[in-house]
Design an enzyme around this catalytic site. Structure first.
Site, PDB file in Angstrom:
ATOM      1  CE  LYS A   1      -3.524   2.700   0.071  1.00 50.35           C
ATOM      2  NZ  LYS A   1      -4.627   2.687   1.045  1.00 50.35           N
TER       3      LYS A   1
ATOM      4  CE  LYS B   1      -3.020   7.435   7.280  1.00 55.41           C
ATOM      5  NZ  LYS B   1      -3.481   6.105   6.780  1.00 55.41           N
TER       6      LYS B   1
END
Length: 286
Positions: free
Chosen positions: A167, A235
């Site tokens: 990811k 983030k």
């Protein structure tokens, strides 16, 4: 199956709805009572707490904003889950957090996996997410039918934490493409070329991508309603840079993209869609 679902935000709500449509019994919980009530309105069961959502579940799915939330919720899932529970964390978090969760779960017989997703809100609604799964082979296969309800691409990529590493790679590529599409729009407009037509050509050639397919029209129109917020991509770029440091590799373009995303956030665009990187590139050219 009886599924406990914790985290009913932009992504979690439509994912839980798709599980309901597939015939599963879904008990959902979110810090927002309104979101929990929305799930109940679709035929699901509203839970009053994480523990309530986990009780009696065959499978628990968490879809939370960041590592701290997972570190808070995972121990409750592990403590109150039934024996042999399948626990699938679909949040995007640090790989080391996923490995920590897997160790804690294994100690009491809970079968934990990390399964972050790509595809944004549209993919969550349509059930076409790309899902990258880290965990034991037999556990991934046990939960594959459920994941296949949520996404069209479900790939077991390795042991615990591997899904999060994939990811991170996904997010650095997505951020890079958004940055380049933004630069293409600025170049086309500054040169007196219609950006809509120009991007139509790019989308049909080797430069084509899912981002161009889904976002080129809204980017040209400067419509940045969030499908995935700049705050969250900021983030995620931090996770990618930390993963690079841990692996001992240099990712110079990723560093530049991370700075563009950080600039977007610093300029007050954190609540906008990550395609709002265009606003940063425009500001550089004023």
């Amino acid at each position: 199956m009886n599924i406990g679902f914790v985290g009913l935000g932009i992504m979690g709500s439509p994912m839980a709805a798709n599980l309901l449509k597939a015939g599963h019994v879904v008990t959902g919980y979110d810090v927002s009572a309104e979101r929990t009530d929305q799930l109940a309105g679709l035929g699901g069961k509203g839970a009053s707490s994480v523990v309530d959502a986990v009780a009696g579940a065959d499978v628990v799915i968490t879809m939370l904003p960041d590592s701290p939330q997972v570190e808070e919720v995972a121990p409750l899932v592990i403590e109150y889950g039934r024996p042999n529970l399948l626990y699938v964390d679909m949040s995007t978090i640090k790989p080391e957090t996923s490995r920590w969760v897997a160790r804690q779960a294994a100690a009491v017989g809970v079968r934990a996996m990390d399964a972050p997703v790509s595809g944004g809100e549209r993919g969550a609604v349509d059930g076409t997410l790309s899902i990258m799964v880290g965990g034991a082979v037999e556990d991934v296969e046990a939960v594959r039918p459920i994941l296949s309800t949520l996404g069209t691409t479900v790939v077991h990529v390795g042991p615990a934490g591997a899904g999060q590493t994939v990811k991170a790679a996904n997010q650095l590529v997505v951020g890079g493409i958004y940055g380049l599409v933004a630069e293409a729009i600025v170049l086309l407009e500054a040169s007196g070329v219609d950006p809509a037509g120009g991007l139509d050509v790019l989308a049909g050639g080797l430069a084509g991508s899912r981002i161009l397919e889904l976002k080129r029209h809204t980017m040209v129109k400067r419509e940045f309603a969030p499908g995935f917020r700049i705050d969250l991509h900021h983030k995620d770029m931090g996770i990618a840079l930390a993963a690079a440091r841990e692996a001992g590799v240099s990712l110079p373009l990723t560093g530049q993209v991370a700075q563009l995303v950080a600039a977007a956030r610093a300029q007050g665009h954190g609540s906008l869609d990550h395609s709002a990187l265009l606003k940063v590139v425009e500001r550089l050219n004023r």
